[in-house]
Structure formats: C-alpha cells, structure tokens
Design an enzyme around this catalytic site. Structure first.
Site, PDB file in Angstrom:
ATOM      1  N   TYR A 172      61.327  55.667  90.730  1.00 10.22           N
ATOM      2  CA  TYR A 172      61.876  56.989  91.059  1.00 10.22           C
ATOM      3  C   TYR A 172      62.684  57.575  89.909  1.00 10.22           C
ATOM      4  O   TYR A 172      62.527  58.728  89.564  1.00 10.22           O
ATOM      5  CB  TYR A 172      62.759  56.904  92.315  1.00 10.22           C
ATOM      6  CG  TYR A 172      61.935  56.669  93.564  1.00 10.22           C
ATOM      7  CD1 TYR A 172      61.388  57.734  94.252  1.00 10.22           C
ATOM      8  CD2 TYR A 172      61.666  55.379  94.026  1.00 10.22           C
ATOM      9  CE1 TYR A 172      60.602  57.546  95.380  1.00 10.22           C
ATOM     10  CE2 TYR A 172      60.880  55.171  95.149  1.00 10.22           C
ATOM     11  CZ  TYR A 172      60.353  56.260  95.820  1.00 10.22           C
ATOM     12  OH  TYR A 172      59.564  56.063  96.921  1.00 10.22           O
ATOM     13  N   ARG A 221      49.041  52.916 102.077  1.00  6.25           N
ATOM     14  CA  ARG A 221      49.974  51.790 102.182  1.00  6.25           C
ATOM     15  C   ARG A 221      50.926  52.073 103.345  1.00  6.25           C
ATOM     16  O   ARG A 221      51.620  53.089 103.339  1.00  6.25           O
ATOM     17  CB  ARG A 221      50.758  51.644 100.869  1.00  6.25           C
ATOM     18  CG  ARG A 221      51.868  50.632 100.965  1.00  6.25           C
ATOM     19  CD  ARG A 221      52.661  50.465  99.673  1.00  6.25           C
ATOM     20  NE  ARG A 221      53.765  49.575  99.969  1.00  6.25           N
ATOM     21  CZ  ARG A 221      55.042  49.816  99.723  1.00  6.25           C
ATOM     22  NH1 ARG A 221      55.411  50.934  99.096  1.00  6.25           N
ATOM     23  NH2 ARG A 221      55.969  48.959 100.085  1.00  6.25           N
ATOM     24  N   ASN A 249      57.702  50.346  92.430  1.00  4.34           N
ATOM     25  CA  ASN A 249      58.231  51.607  92.960  1.00  4.34           C
ATOM     26  C   ASN A 249      59.130  52.202  91.895  1.00  4.34           C
ATOM     27  O   ASN A 249      60.118  51.585  91.488  1.00  4.34           O
ATOM     28  CB  ASN A 249      59.059  51.373  94.231  1.00  4.34           C
ATOM     29  CG  ASN A 249      58.193  50.947  95.406  1.00  4.34           C
ATOM     30  OD1 ASN A 249      56.970  50.849  95.286  1.00  4.34           O
ATOM     31  ND2 ASN A 249      58.821  50.708  96.542  1.00  4.34           N
ATOM     32  N   GLU A 272      60.745  46.208  98.126  1.00  2.00           N
ATOM     33  CA  GLU A 272      62.044  46.414  97.479  1.00  2.00           C
ATOM     34  C   GLU A 272      63.128  45.449  97.952  1.00  2.00           C
ATOM     35  O   GLU A 272      64.138  45.874  98.546  1.00  2.00           O
ATOM     36  CB  GLU A 272      62.527  47.857  97.701  1.00  2.00           C
ATOM     37  CG  GLU A 272      61.619  48.907  97.116  1.00  2.00           C
ATOM     38  CD  GLU A 272      62.149  50.333  97.319  1.00  2.00           C
ATOM     39  OE1 GLU A 272      63.138  50.503  98.044  1.00  2.00           O
ATOM     40  OE2 GLU A 272      61.563  51.254  96.762  1.00  2.00           O
ATOM     41  N   GLU A 296      55.024  53.203  94.972  1.00  2.00           N
ATOM     42  CA  GLU A 296      55.789  54.379  95.422  1.00  2.00           C
ATOM     43  C   GLU A 296      56.208  55.180  94.203  1.00  2.00           C
ATOM     44  O   GLU A 296      56.576  54.618  93.165  1.00  2.00           O
ATOM     45  CB  GLU A 296      57.079  54.000  96.168  1.00  2.00           C
ATOM     46  CG  GLU A 296      56.869  53.427  97.544  1.00  2.00           C
ATOM     47  CD  GLU A 296      58.179  53.127  98.269  1.00  2.00           C
ATOM     48  OE1 GLU A 296      59.210  53.771  97.961  1.00  2.00           O
ATOM     49  OE2 GLU A 296      58.156  52.232  99.128  1.00  2.00           O
ATOM     50  N   HIS A 301      59.230  45.992 105.659  1.00  3.59           N
ATOM     51  CA  HIS A 301      59.885  47.150 105.033  1.00  3.59           C
ATOM     52  C   HIS A 301      61.159  47.424 105.844  1.00  3.59           C
ATOM     53  O   HIS A 301      61.330  48.491 106.425  1.00  3.59           O
ATOM     54  CB  HIS A 301      58.930  48.347 105.002  1.00  3.59           C
ATOM     55  CG  HIS A 301      59.322  49.444 104.051  1.00  3.59           C
ATOM     56  ND1 HIS A 301      58.456  49.956 103.107  1.00  3.59           N
ATOM     57  CD2 HIS A 301      60.475  50.134 103.896  1.00  3.59           C
ATOM     58  CE1 HIS A 301      59.071  50.917 102.427  1.00  3.59           C
ATOM     59  NE2 HIS A 301      60.298  51.050 102.896  1.00  3.59           N
TER      60      HIS A 301
HETATM   61  O1  IFM Z   1      62.178  56.100 101.640  1.00  8.34           O
HETATM   62  C1  IFM Z   1      62.329  55.110 100.676  1.00  8.34           C
HETATM   63  C2  IFM Z   1      61.408  53.943 100.954  1.00  8.34           C
HETATM   64  O2  IFM Z   1      61.599  53.426 102.224  1.00  8.34           O
HETATM   65  C3  IFM Z   1      61.645  52.844  99.946  1.00  8.34           C
HETATM   66  N1  IFM Z   1      61.606  53.349  98.594  1.00  8.34           N
HETATM   67  C4  IFM Z   1      62.350  54.540  98.293  1.00  8.34           C
HETATM   68  C5  IFM Z   1      62.033  55.622  99.301  1.00  8.34           C
HETATM   69  C6  IFM Z   1      62.821  56.908  98.971  1.00  8.34           C
HETATM   70  O3  IFM Z   1      64.189  56.670  99.060  1.00  8.34           O
END
Ligand code: IFM
Length: 460
Positions: free
Chosen positions: A298, A80, A296, A169, A355, A124
């Site tokens: 985290y 990606r 995404n 995002e 992500e 992005h």
């Molecule tokens: O680096 C970023 C990415 O550009 C978008 N999602 C989170 C990642 C980590 O912060």
C-alpha cells in the site's frame, strides 16, 4: 493506444480482486456461524470509528452471485477471498458446521462457472471467539487447531480450489490486534504480540503441510505478508538505524523465518526479552518451501530517530508536500523497490501481489457515475512499477486489487472506500465505479499505457 509506451503483462497474468470474510459477508449469526473476535470487538462501543459492525457488511453471504457477476463483467480471471473459521467450525475445534462449508461450496461453483479461479485465504483475522477465550494466538495449542481446521476445508473444497493462502498479514494482526489494541482482539500486550507472531508463522507451516497432505491434486500454497520499504526521514546515521530497526520488526521478522529459518539477530538484540523462543523443529516447519509469496503493498514507512520511544527509538513521520490518502502516503515507486529487494534478499520462486489499493472518498455524481480518478491513477502507477519489476526478472505472476466492493474497513468502519464497485450502505446497491471499467480495459488489453487514462477528464 501508443504502442511504444504500452506496458504488456506476461501471457497468463493473473488479474483478480481480493476480499476478506468479515469485511464483506455479513450474516454474522446465520447458517450456524459462531461468534468471532471481530464480532466481539466491533460490538464494543468506541472500537469502530463510525459505530458500524460487520453484522451485515455488504451482505455478500446472500448476494455473492451478484458479486461474482460483477467480477465477470470486469473480466477478472481470479478471486481471492477468505474463509471464516467460525463459519466452518463455530467453536474453533470440534463440530464442523456443514452449512458454513456449503456456503463456500456454492461460492466456488459460482466462480468456476464464470471461469474465475478461486484463491482461498484460510485466516484473515476472524478467529472464533471460543479460541480467543482459550488464549487465542498467544496459546501454542492453536497452531495444530489451525492445521486441523485447514484440513477440514481442504478436504471439502480441495477438489476445486488449487490455490491456498494460509494467513493474511500476520504483522498487522499481531501488532494492531495484540500490541496497539486497535484491531480485535484488542490486546495491548507485548509478550502476547510476539507469541502471536511465532504461532501465526508456525501454524502457517503446519497448515501448508496439512494442505499438501490433504489435497488430492498438487496444491499451490502461499503466505501473504504486508510489506513496505522503510526509509529514513533524513539522511543521517541515526535515522538510517531507526529505519533498519523498524524494517527488522515489520518486514524481516516475517520474511527471515520463512525464507531463512531464523528470526533477525538485530531484532533479537533490541527485543531479547519478548522475542519468540522457538522449540526444536519450529523453524524448519515455518520455512517449509512456499509455492508463492503473497505481497500486500500500500505505502512506505518513513522513520525518524526518537530516543524516548522505547524500545525501537523510531517514530513514523509523514513527509510534507507529498500526496496522502485517508490512511497512508501515496507512494507508488515503493512497490518496485520492495519487489526488487525481495528478489535480491529472499529470491522467492513466485510472487503474487495479493493486495494493492487506495481508500478514496468517492460517491455518485449527478449522472450516477462514480469518477474515482485518484484510484485509477494509483493503480495505474502501481501497475507500471510492477511491470518494471517484471522486466527485471522479478517473478510477479499476478495482481489482486484490494478490493471488489466498498466494505467494512476494520476500525474505520464504513468510512474508507476501497472498492472498484461502489456500495450504497443504506440499500447495499452495487454500482461499478470508473476504476472498475478502467481495470476491465487493462485486463482486456493485458496491459496499459502509463501515460494515458482512457478517460475524458483525467488529472495527472
Ligand atoms: O482492508 C485491509 C485488508 O483487510 C488487509 N490489508 C489492508 C486492507 C486495507 O486496509
């Protein structure tokens, strides 16, 4: 390998890495590329914590073949990446820059030659500066301009790219770039923030239609959202309400329009003055059916009721005693909770984890190896949670690790290392980390044993 505890992923599972143009390409003023908001922002003293910029980044523009070789070495079957609008149409509208499209053409051919399926993100965050000068995402006219740019890209690459992601995002771009001012374009304007949200979503819908109208074979169209469970700091009504309000603004504000053709009522009650005012037809366009939802993940958010924080009366807190990375709490059960909630509340037809990753302050050991065990542990635990969701019929069909190489991490500059491949930023030499070798084994096995590391010294 202990067969009884082995977690096998479904046949055909997509294993990829994800990147973004400004974070890796460099060559900021080569090949006819126009300036982007991120060039302007990063060149402004004080905006990036270590004073670096994306001017060179990891020089992927020139070294993409080496990077594709690294993906092939890991056995990744998908990649990606994002397309830089200012490389394709330097002023945002009007003249198309053939050299910019040629770069992505070469990249796609290099990927296909290695049996790596391209997944292209159309935006992005590196907006052409000329469009920002005309009002950026706060200006409704940008929605059709984004759809026009999309059609140019799909016309050229749509014969080889089937998988498209319109935006990455929108929440992060809206809030960090237009409300908090810590990302480009560096605004602190609540009204512009909510106009940006609506225009990113509307342009997503218009671009999805443009992709489907332009592609010669049936395309696969998705939108990537940054999503997270939101928990109350304490088990009180006030904290639960604070968590609900935060969830409304950061999760439901994006999911509801796409899946339910409306903005959340409870968010409207709190933010009436600045909420988007959709025009007739907007919500139908935004809720154009998706082929997949990009997720995404985290970390989670933990919220405490704080009356003097206007208007959400919610403050993020960081529970004591938990493990943290350089940017977030390490909370791996969150991905299961999130996926189960998505199925229950929105029932997406397909999900790709577009992500997931962790910044680790790693470096080369005496023998040149990069032993980033914390990353292996994080990815292993997240994959186990994703597998648990799949077992419960959440339709997750792929996992893209963020990211391939260490890179330019926005306002953190080059201080946060997210890669499976280590970058020496002085020489741009690439070195596969232990996490890259570990993920390669997971891909070969199409699964993992969550209790085993595959490494000789592995702290649990
Ligand atoms: O680096 C970023 C990415 O550009 C978008 N999602 C989170 C990642 C980590 O912060």
């Amino acid at each position: 390998m202990a067969e009884d505890s082995f977690l096998r992923f479904p046949d055909g599972f997509v294993w990829g890495t994800a990147t973004a143009s400004y974070q890796i390409e460099g060559a900021w003023n080569e090949g006819g590329r126009g300036p982007s908001v991120w060039d302007t922002f990063a060149h402004t003293p004080g905006k990036i914590c270590d004073g670096t910029t994306g001017d060179v980044a990891v020089d992927h523009y020139h070294r993409y073949r080496e990077d594709v070789d690294l993906m092939a070495e890991m056995g990744l079957n998908a990649y990606r990446f994002s397309i830089a609008w200012p490389r394709v149409i330097p002023e945002g509208t009007g003249a198309v820059n053939a050299a910019g499209l040629d770069f992505y053409d070469r990249l796609v051919d290099a990927l296909l030659a290695r049996n790596i399926t391209p997944y292209a993100t159309l935006f992005h965050w590196d907006l052409p500066q000329a469009l920002q000068d005309a009002g950026g995402w706060a200006n409704r006219g940008i929605c059709q301009q984004f759809a026009d740019y999309t059609a140019v890209v799909v016309e050229r690459l749509g014969d080889r790219i089937a998988h498209w992601i319109t935006h990455n995002e929108p929440a992060v771009h809206s809030f960090l770039g237009h409300f908090m001012g810590v990302h480009a374009p560096g605004l602190t304007d609540p009204m512009a923030t909510f106009q940006t949200i609506h225009h990113l979503l509307l342009s997503h819908g218009l671009a999805a239609c443009a992709i489907r109208a332009t592609a010669r074979t049936r395309p696969d169209v998705g939108l990537t959202l940054s999503l997270a469970p939101v928990h109350p700091a304490d088990d009180t009504d006030e904290d639960r309400e604070a968590a609900r309000r935060f969830d409304g603004v950061f999760n439901r504000m994006f999911l509801d329009p796409v899946y339910k053709a409306s903005y959340p009522d409870d968010v409207r009650q709190v933010l009436e003055v600045i909420m988007p005012k959709p025009e007739p037809g907007d919500m139908e366009t935004i809720s154009t059916p998706l082929d997949f939802l990009g997720v995404n993940y985290y970390s989670r958010h933990v919220m405490k009721y704080t009356p003097d924080i206007f208007p959400l009366q919610a403050e993020e807190v960081y529970p004591k005693g938990n493990e943290y990375s350089g940017m977030w709490e390490i909370y791996t059960p969150g991905v299961y909770e999130l996926l189960a909630r998505l199925k229950a509340d929105y029932n997406p037809s397909r999900i790709l984890i577009t992500e997931n990753g962790i910044p680790v302050p790693d470096g080369k050991d005496f023998d040149g190896k990069v032993r980033d065990f914390r990353r292996i542990r994080y990815v292993r635990d997240n994959l186990a949670e994703v597998h648990r969701a799949i077992e419960e019929d959440v339709p997750v069909q792929g996992y893209f690790h963020w990211t391939l190489t260490d890179n330019f991490e926005w306002a953190y500059g080059c201080t946060m290392r997210f890669g499976l491949v280590h970058i020496d930023f002085a020489t741009l030499e690439r070195t596969m980390k232990e996490s890259g070798r570990w993920l390669a084994q997971v891909i070969r096995d199409n699964g993992l044993d969550p209790g085993a590391s595959g490494l000789p010294f592995f702290p649990r």
